[in-house]
Scaffold this motif. Sequence first.
Motif, mmCIF file in Angstrom:
data_model
loop_
_atom_site.group_PDB
_atom_site.id
_atom_site.type_symbol
_atom_site.label_atom_id
_atom_site.label_comp_id
_atom_site.label_asym_id
_atom_site.label_seq_id
_atom_site.Cartn_x
_atom_site.Cartn_y
_atom_site.Cartn_z
ATOM 1 N N MET A 118 3.477 -1.568 15.304
ATOM 2 C CA MET A 118 4.098 -2.385 14.271
ATOM 3 C C MET A 118 4.371 -1.573 13.011
ATOM 4 S SD MET A 118 4.683 -5.568 15.154
ATOM 5 C CE MET A 118 4.678 -6.448 13.599
ATOM 6 N N TYR A 119 3.366 -0.853 12.539
ATOM 7 C CA TYR A 119 3.540 -0.070 11.312
ATOM 8 C C TYR A 119 4.522 1.079 11.505
ATOM 9 C CZ TYR A 119 -0.296 -2.538 8.988
ATOM 10 O OH TYR A 119 -1.091 -3.500 8.407
ATOM 11 N N ALA A 120 4.538 1.657 12.676
ATOM 12 C CA ALA A 120 5.502 2.718 12.945
ATOM 13 C C ALA A 120 6.924 2.189 12.924
ATOM 14 C CB ALA A 120 5.197 3.376 14.292
ATOM 15 N N ALA A 121 7.109 0.965 13.414
ATOM 16 C CA ALA A 121 8.439 0.363 13.454
ATOM 17 C C ALA A 121 8.907 -0.016 12.057
ATOM 18 C CB ALA A 121 8.430 -0.866 14.364
ATOM 19 N N ASP A 122 8.066 -0.699 11.285
ATOM 20 C CA ASP A 122 8.415 -1.056 9.905
ATOM 21 C C ASP A 122 7.185 -1.616 9.206
ATOM 22 O OD1 ASP A 122 10.022 -1.460 7.604
ATOM 23 O OD2 ASP A 122 10.190 -3.576 8.100
ATOM 24 N N SER A 123 6.707 -0.897 8.193
ATOM 25 C CA SER A 123 5.509 -1.334 7.476
ATOM 26 C C SER A 123 5.722 -2.677 6.798
ATOM 27 C CB SER A 123 5.102 -0.281 6.433
ATOM 28 O OG SER A 123 4.589 0.877 7.043
ATOM 29 N N SER A 124 6.885 -2.887 6.208
ATOM 30 C CA SER A 124 7.114 -4.120 5.450
ATOM 31 C C SER A 124 7.003 -5.350 6.339
ATOM 32 C CB SER A 124 8.493 -4.090 4.788
ATOM 33 O OG SER A 124 8.539 -3.161 3.734
ATOM 34 N N PHE A 125 7.697 -5.360 7.448
ATOM 35 C CA PHE A 125 7.645 -6.500 8.362
ATOM 36 C C PHE A 125 6.217 -6.713 8.858
ATOM 37 C CE2 PHE A 125 7.974 -8.760 12.342
ATOM 38 C CZ PHE A 125 9.017 -9.651 12.164
ATOM 39 N N SER A 126 5.538 -5.628 9.139
ATOM 40 C CA SER A 126 4.203 -5.713 9.721
ATOM 41 C C SER A 126 3.202 -6.388 8.797
ATOM 42 C CB SER A 126 3.699 -4.311 10.072
ATOM 43 O OG SER A 126 4.597 -3.664 10.947
ATOM 44 N N LEU A 127 3.378 -6.203 7.498
ATOM 45 C CA LEU A 127 2.387 -6.725 6.560
ATOM 46 C C LEU A 127 2.311 -8.246 6.576
ATOM 47 C CD1 LEU A 127 2.988 -4.248 3.619
ATOM 48 C CD2 LEU A 127 0.889 -4.469 4.966
ATOM 49 N N TYR A 128 3.440 -8.915 6.787
ATOM 50 C CA TYR A 128 3.395 -10.376 6.850
ATOM 51 C C TYR A 128 2.477 -10.837 7.977
ATOM 52 C CZ TYR A 128 7.512 -10.235 3.786
ATOM 53 O OH TYR A 128 8.368 -10.011 2.739
ATOM 54 N N SER A 129 2.535 -10.147 9.093
ATOM 55 C CA SER A 129 1.706 -10.491 10.241
ATOM 56 C C SER A 129 0.255 -10.074 10.031
ATOM 57 C CB SER A 129 2.264 -9.821 11.496
ATOM 58 O OG SER A 129 1.495 -10.116 12.632
ATOM 59 N N ALA A 130 0.048 -8.882 9.462
ATOM 60 C CA ALA A 130 -1.312 -8.360 9.296
ATOM 61 C C ALA A 130 -2.137 -9.233 8.370
ATOM 62 C CB ALA A 130 -1.251 -6.926 8.769
ATOM 63 N N LEU A 131 -1.529 -9.718 7.278
ATOM 64 C CA LEU A 131 -2.275 -10.567 6.354
ATOM 65 C C LEU A 131 -2.636 -11.900 6.997
ATOM 66 C CD1 LEU A 131 -3.114 -9.969 3.365
ATOM 67 C CD2 LEU A 131 -1.482 -8.359 4.322
ATOM 68 N N SER A 132 -1.743 -12.412 7.841
ATOM 69 C CA SER A 132 -2.057 -13.652 8.555
ATOM 70 C C SER A 132 -3.228 -13.453 9.510
ATOM 71 C CB SER A 132 -0.832 -14.144 9.330
ATOM 72 O OG SER A 132 0.140 -14.676 8.462
ATOM 73 N N ALA A 133 -3.189 -12.369 10.272
ATOM 74 C CA ALA A 133 -4.265 -12.112 11.224
ATOM 75 C C ALA A 133 -5.596 -11.942 10.507
ATOM 76 C CB ALA A 133 -3.938 -10.873 12.057
ATOM 77 N N GLY A 134 -5.582 -11.255 9.358
ATOM 78 C CA GLY A 134 -6.816 -11.066 8.603
ATOM 79 C C GLY A 134 -7.351 -12.363 8.029
ATOM 80 N N SER A 135 -6.461 -13.199 7.500
ATOM 81 C CA SER A 135 -6.917 -14.472 6.945
ATOM 82 C C SER A 135 -7.499 -15.357 8.043
ATOM 83 C CB SER A 135 -5.771 -15.183 6.214
ATOM 84 O OG SER A 135 -4.713 -15.496 7.094
ATOM 85 N N CYS A 136 -6.947 -15.281 9.240
ATOM 86 C CA CYS A 136 -7.496 -16.046 10.365
ATOM 87 C C CYS A 136 -8.942 -15.639 10.656
ATOM 88 C CB CYS A 136 -6.649 -15.843 11.612
ATOM 89 S SG CYS A 136 -5.051 -16.683 11.587
ATOM 90 N N LEU A 137 -9.228 -14.354 10.546
ATOM 91 C CA LEU A 137 -10.593 -13.893 10.787
ATOM 92 C C LEU A 137 -11.573 -14.528 9.805
ATOM 93 C CD1 LEU A 137 -10.357 -10.070 11.551
ATOM 94 C CD2 LEU A 137 -11.223 -11.843 13.054
ATOM 95 N N LEU A 298 -9.135 -1.512 8.060
ATOM 96 C CA LEU A 298 -8.819 -0.805 9.298
ATOM 97 C C LEU A 298 -7.326 -0.907 9.582
ATOM 98 C CD1 LEU A 298 -9.551 0.709 11.850
ATOM 99 C CD2 LEU A 298 -10.174 -1.476 12.911
ATOM 100 N N SER A 299 -6.751 -2.080 9.379
ATOM 101 C CA SER A 299 -5.324 -2.262 9.633
ATOM 102 C C SER A 299 -4.484 -1.346 8.754
ATOM 103 C CB SER A 299 -4.937 -3.728 9.390
ATOM 104 O OG SER A 299 -3.559 -3.936 9.612
ATOM 105 N N ILE A 300 -4.818 -1.270 7.471
ATOM 106 C CA ILE A 300 -4.050 -0.416 6.564
ATOM 107 C C ILE A 300 -4.278 1.049 6.902
ATOM 108 C CG2 ILE A 300 -3.800 0.292 4.155
ATOM 109 C CD1 ILE A 300 -2.502 -2.451 5.091
ATOM 110 N N GLY A 301 -5.473 1.389 7.367
ATOM 111 C CA GLY A 301 -5.662 2.748 7.869
ATOM 112 C C GLY A 301 -4.691 3.042 8.992
ATOM 113 N N ILE A 302 -4.518 2.072 9.882
ATOM 114 C CA ILE A 302 -3.602 2.240 11.009
ATOM 115 C C ILE A 302 -2.158 2.342 10.525
ATOM 116 C CG2 ILE A 302 -2.760 1.127 13.125
ATOM 117 C CD1 ILE A 302 -5.649 0.013 13.422
ATOM 118 N N GLN A 303 -1.846 1.759 9.375
ATOM 119 C CA GLN A 303 -0.518 1.984 8.797
ATOM 120 C C GLN A 303 -0.268 3.478 8.620
ATOM 121 O OE1 GLN A 303 0.201 0.066 5.013
ATOM 122 N NE2 GLN A 303 2.220 0.976 4.774
ATOM 123 N N GLY A 304 -1.294 4.211 8.186
ATOM 124 C CA GLY A 304 -1.151 5.658 8.057
ATOM 125 C C GLY A 304 -0.836 6.329 9.379
#
Length: 589
Positions: A118-137, A298-304
Motif C-alpha cells: 500500500m505505501y509503495a503504491a501511494d502513501s497518501s491513499f494508504s493513510l486513510y486506511s491505516a488510521l482506520s485499521a489502527g482505530s479499530c484496534l 509499526l505501520s509508519i515504519g513500513i511506510q519507509g
Amino acid sequence: MTDYNAPLRDMRFVLHDVFQGPALWARLPALAERVDADTADAILEEAAKITGQLIAPLSRNGDEQGVRFEAGQISTPDGFRESWHTYREGGWVGLGGNPDYDGMGMPKMLGVLFEEMMYAADSSFSLYSALSAGSCLAIDAHASEALKAAYLPKLYSGQWAGTMCLTEPHAGTDLGLIRTRAEPQADGSYQISGSKIFITGGEQDLTENIVHLVLAKLPDAPAGAKGISLFLVPKFLPEADGSLGARNGAHCGSIEHKMGIKASATCVMNFDAATGFLVGEPNKGLAAMFTMMNYERLSIGIQGIGCAEASYQNAARYANERLQSRAASGAQAQQRIADPIIAHGDVRRMLLTMRSLTEGGRAFATYVGQQLDLARYAEDAGEREHAQRLVALLTPVAKAFFTDNGLESCVLGQQVFGGHGYIREWGQEQLVRDVRIAQIYEGTNGIQALDLLGRKVVADGGQGLAAFAAEIRAFAVDAPVHREALLEALVRLENTTRWLLAGVASDANLISATAVEYLHLFGLTAYAYMWARMAAVAQAKLAEDAEFCGAKLACAAFFFERILPRGLALEASVRAGSSSLYGMEAGQF
C-alpha cells in the motif's frame, strides 16, 4: 512515475521459507481455521493487483492536485473516491480485524506485507486506511461491547473511517499538556470541546462517517498524562439501526499545506461540545490510545520500507536503461554508444545499499508481525508474554530504523537518476517528499530512540535485549553463513549496552545524547540477524532457484561487508558520551 510491481517472490520467501508462517498458523487454533499457505498467497496476489493497478496510478495526480478545502469540506483528488469504493469492496480495511465484528482476522505477518504494498503504491491513499485499521484496534481492545458492535463492522467495511486525535498546538510529545475537555452528561455521554492539529483524515469525502478517537481531560482529572481519557466522537451520530443521524460538533477548521503526502488530508479539528463516548476507563486514555499508536508506529515504519521499495524499483529499471560512459573494466554493451549505468561501481553501491536495507527491513517487519501474532494468539501464557516483550522492545526500532533507511533509500534512488531524479517526470522527488514525514509523525524518531534506550533497555536493566540476544545466539550455533559477523555485531551491541547501563547513574544527559546512535546500532544488529536467517535459507535452496537465491546471497554479502560496519562508528559515537553536546551554552547556538 514508473509502475509499481509488488515483490511477491521475496515476500513469499520471507513469509513461507524464512519465518514459516503457515506452520506457525497451523499451531495457533485461532488462525489455523482462517488461513493457510494457499490463502496467504491468494491474498498477496490480489493485494499486488489492487496496489499496482488501482492505487499506484493515483499517486502522481494525487500529489499534483492535493486535497481541496472549501467551507469546511474536503475533496480528495480525482479518482480517490472511486478507488476507495473498489478498495473497500475487497474488505481490505478489515484484513486483520476481529472476525466477531466482520473483520477478516488475518495474521499480522501477512498484514505487514500488504501494508508495504500500500505505501509503495501511494502513501497518501494508504493513510486513510491505516488510521482506520489502527482505530479499530483501540476500539476492539478497550471499548464497551455496545460501542464495538455499533462501530467496528462499519469501520472494517470501509463504509466509515477512523482517526486519531492527540496533538494540540501546544502539546505534541508532552500530551499531559492537552487542554481538550470532556464534560459528563446525564445520559452517560460526554461533551468534548477543544482543538486538535495534524489530524490525518480528519475530514474527507471517501466515507459516509468519520470516527474520531480523541484524547481529553475530565473536570476532576489528575494533572499530567495520568489525567487523560479517551473518547469516541463520530462526525455523525448513528441511530439505533446504524443509519446516520444528527451532525456532531466535530468540524475541520483548516488543512495543512505540506511538503509531501499532499493527497492525505491533514486537518485542524475543532470539537465544539461534540458528543463523545468514553473508551476504556477514566484517566487511562493514554494507555488505550497506545494500543493504536503502537500499531501506527509499526505501520509508519513500513511506510519507509514501501517508499524505499518503490524507489529501488524505479532506480533499478533506470540504471539498466540509461546509457552513460563505459564500464571501468571495458565496454559491456559493444553494440551501443555507451554502457548502461548499472555497470558503474557507484551506481551498484547505491542500488545494493537500497536493496539490502529494504529487504532487511521487510524481513524484520515480518518478524515483528510474527511476534504480534504470538502475543495475540499463542495458547501458552509464557509464549505470549515473551512475544509481547519483544514487540515492546522492537517497535521503536522498527518505526525509526525503517523510516531513516527509507529516506536514505529514496534519496539514493533519486541520486541514481541524477538530474532526472530532481524533476517531477520520474516520480523520485515525490517519494523523497512523501517518505520524509514518516520520520516525524507517530512520535519523532528521536522520541523512538529515547523510548528504546530509556524505557525499553535501561529501565529493565537490559533484560529485554538479553532475551532477543539469546534467540540470536541460539540461531547462530548452526548458522551456515555470516555466523562470525553476526555474533561480532551482537557482542558490540551488548558491550555498548553494558557501558550505557553503567554510565547513566553519573550522567543525566547520557540517554538523550546517545539514543539515536544506539537505536541505529540496535537496528543494524537486528538486520544482521535477519540477513543471516535469509542467507541460511537461500543457501539451502540455491539448487532449487539459483537466480533468486544467488541474488539473495550476494545481497547478504554486501550487507555484511559494506553496511554492517557502520556499527563501528555508531559504537564510537555512543561511547563518546554527552560532554561534547554540552560544550556550548544555549546562547552560543
